[in-house]
Design a protein around this motif. Structure first.
Motif, PDB file in Angstrom:
ATOM      1  N   SER A  47       7.250  11.192   1.248  1.00 21.17           N
ATOM      2  CA  SER A  47       6.503  10.184   0.507  1.00 21.17           C
ATOM      3  C   SER A  47       7.451   9.199  -0.157  1.00 21.17           C
ATOM      4  CB  SER A  47       5.621  10.841  -0.560  1.00 21.17           C
ATOM      5  OG  SER A  47       6.399  11.311  -1.636  1.00 21.17           O
ATOM      6  N   ILE A  48       6.926   8.068  -0.560  1.00 19.46           N
ATOM      7  CA  ILE A  48       7.713   7.064  -1.268  1.00 19.46           C
ATOM      8  C   ILE A  48       8.267   7.645  -2.570  1.00 19.46           C
ATOM      9  CG2 ILE A  48       7.583   4.868  -2.527  1.00 19.46           C
ATOM     10  CD1 ILE A  48       7.624   4.373   0.409  1.00 19.46           C
ATOM     11  N   ALA A  49       7.490   8.481  -3.235  1.00 17.49           N
ATOM     12  CA  ALA A  49       7.919   9.078  -4.508  1.00 17.49           C
ATOM     13  C   ALA A  49       9.215   9.863  -4.355  1.00 17.49           C
ATOM     14  CB  ALA A  49       6.818   9.970  -5.063  1.00 17.49           C
ATOM     15  N   GLU A  50       9.445  10.428  -3.173  1.00 12.92           N
ATOM     16  CA  GLU A  50      10.654  11.224  -2.924  1.00 12.92           C
ATOM     17  C   GLU A  50      11.892  10.356  -2.710  1.00 12.92           C
ATOM     18  OE1 GLU A  50      10.104  14.200   0.117  1.00 12.92           O
ATOM     19  OE2 GLU A  50       8.013  14.514  -0.477  1.00 12.92           O
ATOM     20  N   LEU A  51      11.729   9.054  -2.714  1.00 11.64           N
ATOM     21  CA  LEU A  51      12.872   8.164  -2.492  1.00 11.64           C
ATOM     22  C   LEU A  51      13.647   7.845  -3.767  1.00 11.64           C
ATOM     23  CD1 LEU A  51      11.370   5.615   0.066  1.00 11.64           C
ATOM     24  CD2 LEU A  51      13.041   7.426   0.511  1.00 11.64           C
ATOM     25  N   LYS A  52      13.216   8.357  -4.883  1.00 16.90           N
ATOM     26  CA  LYS A  52      13.939   8.120  -6.135  1.00 16.90           C
ATOM     27  C   LYS A  52      15.366   8.646  -6.011  1.00 16.90           C
ATOM     28  CE  LYS A  52      13.598   8.737 -11.149  1.00 16.90           C
ATOM     29  NZ  LYS A  52      12.791   9.299 -12.258  1.00 16.90           N
ATOM     30  N   GLY A  53      16.331   7.760  -6.249  1.00 14.07           N
ATOM     31  CA  GLY A  53      17.729   8.122  -6.127  1.00 14.07           C
ATOM     32  C   GLY A  53      18.249   8.120  -4.699  1.00 14.07           C
ATOM     33  N   LYS A  54      17.402   7.770  -3.729  1.00 15.13           N
ATOM     34  CA  LYS A  54      17.789   7.787  -2.315  1.00 15.13           C
ATOM     35  C   LYS A  54      18.188   6.385  -1.836  1.00 15.13           C
ATOM     36  CE  LYS A  54      16.624  12.163  -1.796  1.00 15.13           C
ATOM     37  NZ  LYS A  54      17.627  13.221  -1.518  1.00 15.13           N
ATOM     38  N   THR A  55      18.737   6.342  -0.625  1.00 19.04           N
ATOM     39  CA  THR A  55      19.206   5.087  -0.032  1.00 19.04           C
ATOM     40  C   THR A  55      18.160   4.518   0.915  1.00 19.04           C
ATOM     41  OG1 THR A  55      21.522   5.790  -0.177  1.00 19.04           O
ATOM     42  CG2 THR A  55      21.004   4.011   1.364  1.00 19.04           C
ATOM     43  N   ILE A  56      17.766   3.291   0.665  1.00 20.82           N
ATOM     44  CA  ILE A  56      16.799   2.599   1.519  1.00 20.82           C
ATOM     45  C   ILE A  56      17.492   1.409   2.171  1.00 20.82           C
ATOM     46  CG2 ILE A  56      14.583   1.399   1.626  1.00 20.82           C
ATOM     47  CD1 ILE A  56      13.780   2.824  -0.932  1.00 20.82           C
ATOM     48  N   GLY A  57      17.402   1.332   3.473  1.00 24.83           N
ATOM     49  CA  GLY A  57      17.954   0.199   4.202  1.00 24.83           C
ATOM     50  C   GLY A  57      16.884  -0.835   4.474  1.00 24.83           C
ATOM     51  N   TYR A  58      17.212  -2.093   4.269  1.00 25.67           N
ATOM     52  CA  TYR A  58      16.262  -3.160   4.604  1.00 25.67           C
ATOM     53  C   TYR A  58      17.024  -4.448   4.840  1.00 25.67           C
ATOM     54  CZ  TYR A  58      16.339  -5.769   0.151  1.00 25.67           C
ATOM     55  OH  TYR A  58      16.683  -6.555  -0.912  1.00 25.67           O
ATOM     56  N   GLU A  59      16.451  -5.262   5.704  1.00 24.87           N
ATOM     57  CA  GLU A  59      17.023  -6.581   5.952  1.00 24.87           C
ATOM     58  C   GLU A  59      16.724  -7.449   4.743  1.00 24.87           C
ATOM     59  OE1 GLU A  59      16.928  -9.631   9.699  1.00 24.87           O
ATOM     60  OE2 GLU A  59      15.014  -8.928   8.927  1.00 24.87           O
ATOM     61  N   GLY A  60      17.682  -8.213   4.305  1.00 24.56           N
ATOM     62  CA  GLY A  60      17.499  -9.007   3.104  1.00 24.56           C
ATOM     63  C   GLY A  60      16.618 -10.216   3.323  1.00 24.56           C
ATOM     64  N   SER A  61      15.498 -10.005   3.991  1.00 28.67           N
ATOM     65  CA  SER A  61      14.556 -11.089   4.248  1.00 28.67           C
ATOM     66  C   SER A  61      13.431 -11.029   3.241  1.00 28.67           C
ATOM     67  CB  SER A  61      13.990 -10.967   5.671  1.00 28.67           C
ATOM     68  OG  SER A  61      13.235  -9.775   5.798  1.00 28.67           O
ATOM     69  N   VAL A  62      12.651 -12.093   3.191  1.00 29.01           N
ATOM     70  CA  VAL A  62      11.539 -12.129   2.252  1.00 29.01           C
ATOM     71  C   VAL A  62      10.508 -11.068   2.594  1.00 29.01           C
ATOM     72  CG1 VAL A  62       9.713 -13.548   1.266  1.00 29.01           C
ATOM     73  CG2 VAL A  62      11.914 -14.577   1.841  1.00 29.01           C
ATOM     74  N   VAL A  63      10.157 -10.946   3.882  1.00 29.85           N
ATOM     75  CA  VAL A  63       9.111  -9.993   4.249  1.00 29.85           C
ATOM     76  C   VAL A  63       9.558  -8.554   4.013  1.00 29.85           C
ATOM     77  CG1 VAL A  63       9.763  -9.848   6.701  1.00 29.85           C
ATOM     78  CG2 VAL A  63       7.411  -9.374   6.007  1.00 29.85           C
ATOM     79  N   GLY A  64      10.843  -8.264   4.255  1.00 31.11           N
ATOM     80  CA  GLY A  64      11.350  -6.919   3.986  1.00 31.11           C
ATOM     81  C   GLY A  64      11.263  -6.582   2.515  1.00 31.11           C
ATOM     82  N   GLY A  65      11.681  -7.535   1.684  1.00 31.56           N
ATOM     83  CA  GLY A  65      11.608  -7.339   0.242  1.00 31.56           C
ATOM     84  C   GLY A  65      10.175  -7.255  -0.244  1.00 31.56           C
ATOM     85  N   PHE A  66       9.297  -8.049   0.370  1.00 32.20           N
ATOM     86  CA  PHE A  66       7.882  -8.051  -0.012  1.00 32.20           C
ATOM     87  C   PHE A  66       7.251  -6.695   0.258  1.00 32.20           C
ATOM     88  CE2 PHE A  66       3.372  -8.864   0.937  1.00 32.20           C
ATOM     89  CZ  PHE A  66       2.990  -9.541  -0.216  1.00 32.20           C
ATOM     90  N   LEU A  67       7.453  -6.152   1.470  1.00 31.31           N
ATOM     91  CA  LEU A  67       6.878  -4.851   1.814  1.00 31.31           C
ATOM     92  C   LEU A  67       7.456  -3.754   0.936  1.00 31.31           C
ATOM     93  CD1 LEU A  67       4.974  -3.406   3.905  1.00 31.31           C
ATOM     94  CD2 LEU A  67       7.054  -2.843   5.162  1.00 31.31           C
ATOM     95  N   LEU A  68       8.762  -3.799   0.722  1.00 28.62           N
ATOM     96  CA  LEU A  68       9.413  -2.786  -0.113  1.00 28.62           C
ATOM     97  C   LEU A  68       8.871  -2.818  -1.533  1.00 28.62           C
ATOM     98  CD1 LEU A  68      11.607  -0.635  -0.554  1.00 28.62           C
ATOM     99  CD2 LEU A  68      13.220  -2.509  -0.980  1.00 28.62           C
ATOM    100  N   ASP A  69       8.759  -4.008  -2.105  1.00 29.89           N
ATOM    101  CA  ASP A  69       8.250  -4.122  -3.474  1.00 29.89           C
ATOM    102  C   ASP A  69       6.807  -3.629  -3.586  1.00 29.89           C
ATOM    103  OD1 ASP A  69      10.537  -5.030  -4.680  1.00 29.89           O
ATOM    104  OD2 ASP A  69      10.053  -7.152  -4.443  1.00 29.89           O
ATOM    105  N   ARG A  70       6.003  -3.907  -2.573  1.00 30.77           N
ATOM    106  CA  ARG A  70       4.621  -3.440  -2.598  1.00 30.77           C
ATOM    107  C   ARG A  70       4.569  -1.916  -2.533  1.00 30.77           C
ATOM    108  NH1 ARG A  70       0.905  -4.512  -4.125  1.00 30.77           N
ATOM    109  NH2 ARG A  70      -0.761  -5.286  -2.783  1.00 30.77           N
ATOM    110  N   ALA A  71       5.459  -1.320  -1.721  1.00 31.18           N
ATOM    111  CA  ALA A  71       5.498   0.137  -1.600  1.00 31.18           C
ATOM    112  C   ALA A  71       5.951   0.785  -2.910  1.00 31.18           C
ATOM    113  CB  ALA A  71       6.431   0.540  -0.461  1.00 31.18           C
ATOM    114  N   LEU A  72       7.021   0.259  -3.490  1.00 29.05           N
ATOM    115  CA  LEU A  72       7.536   0.819  -4.742  1.00 29.05           C
ATOM    116  C   LEU A  72       6.524   0.631  -5.870  1.00 29.05           C
ATOM    117  CD1 LEU A  72      11.259  -0.415  -4.596  1.00 29.05           C
ATOM    118  CD2 LEU A  72      10.385   1.872  -4.048  1.00 29.05           C
TER     119      LEU A  72
END
Length: 344
Positions: free
Chosen positions: A134-159
């Motif tokens: 789950s997303i909750a288990e990502l606390k303190g973990k490493t997440i890879g993402y392309e530094g694009s707007v859509v990548g950041g948008f999806l990540l922010d919505r998930a967090l």
């Protein structure tokens, strides 16, 4: 050809016809450019997102030429490079997500959105390694993402959904062409990515789906953007491009196996992965596109876009509010007549 005749007349000293021929030559060149028949193709940039694949197929089926418009489809490894090429004027059009368009416009770019390419309904994903559930288990973990707007948008919505801040995770930049290897080599605990790579990681490398655009329907919208100046000078050519687009959608609908074979060969994936990826997006046809661009429609793009602008403003992804009334243009959609319909 008129221009060649003009040069010949100069060589023969017939100066009395120089001015009329010059004017006719210039008119001819202008007309060619606007119709899309000039010697320099119209360049449209796309990235590896599955929703843009009809552009590849249209090129392979020669549908642009059949509609009397010369188009070059330029594929980019990352949306970041693609957006920069748009800023620099290296390409005239681009397939981008609406949030990426808003980012460009917010930074001063002047453009026109002429087509809804697709709605991402699960094709953009956050995928965890097999031990991450789950997303909750990502606390303190490493997440890879392309530094694009859509990548950041999806990540922010998930967090945001799981009450996590960016400071609670370690973010590293992973460009789209490195997604597969980065995940397989376990350089990341989770990866923000999209199809076709996302489907491959789920099917072949024990990835777990943690979050996707299906959780935020109608918030990741892919569109076709042209620069404002190019749009105003080349409406007939853009109309032909859109006609070829809708003909390609018809071909995919009626000849899916052949379309999957052609596209998967170009993108180095499998026909089955391509087909599976289609289940996570919706590509509206001509009628649906016209309805979305109609301000009086219940499901118009102006309404959908405000939710995206609101979120981007709340996350300081925009410095000022985007006024969308002049951004979306339906004129070329309304000019399209009788796109070819393919049978099985």
């Amino acid at each position: 050809m008129v221009c060649r005749g003009f040069i010949a007349s100069l060589n023969q000293g017939r100066s009395w016809i120089v001015l009329p021929l010059l004017l006719l030559c210039l008119f001819s060149l202008t007309t060619c450019s606007r119709d899309g028949l000039n010697s320099t193709p119209i360049t449209i940039g796309i990235n590896s997102w599955a929703g843009y694949d009809p552009f590849i197929l249209a090129d392979k089926l020669d549908l642009f030429n059949k509609n009397n418009v010369q188009v070059e489809i330029r594929r980019f490894a990352s949306t970041t490079e693609q957006a920069q090429a748009m800023r620099d004027g290296e390409i005239q059009g681009a397939g981008l997500t609406l949030d990426e368009v808003f980012s460009l416009v917010g930074a001063g770019f002047k453009g026109k959105v002429v087509l809804i390419v697709d709605y991402s309904m699960g094709g953009d994903m956050v995928i965890g390694q097999k031990e991450i559930k789950s997303i909750a288990e990502l606390k303190g973990k490493t997440i890879g993402y392309e530094g694009s707007v859509v990548g950041g948008f999806l990540l922010d919505r998930a967090l945001y959904k799981y009450n996590l801040k960016r400071s609670a995770v370690k973010l590293i930049d992973v460009q789209a062409d490195k997604w597969h290897d980065s995940f397989v080599e376990k350089n990341v605990d989770a990866l923000v990515c999209f199809n076709p790579v996302a489907t491959e990681l789920l099917n072949e490398h024990e990835g777990n789906l943690l979050f996707s655009s299906a959780d935020i329907p109608f918030e990741i919208i892919d569109v076709l953007l042209f620069s404002e100046s190019f749009y105003h000078d080349n409406k007939p050519a853009i109309t032909k491009i859109l006609r070829a687009w809708f003909e390609t959608l018809s071909y995919i609908d009626t000849n899916l196996d052949k379309a999957a074979e052609i596209i998967s060969a170009v993108k180095n994936t499998t026909p089955d992965n391509y087909k599976q990826g289609l289940n996570s997006l919706v590509a509206p046809d001509l009628t649906a596109n016209r309805a979305v661009f109609d301000p009086t429609s219940d499901k118009n793009i102006y309404k959908y876009s405000q939710a995206i602008v609101d979120f981007m403003m709340s996350k300081n992804m925009l410095s000022k509010r985007i006024h969308t009334a002049g951004l979306f243009e339906s004129e070329v959609l309304l000019e399209i007549q009788n796109p070819a319909v393919y049978s099985r």
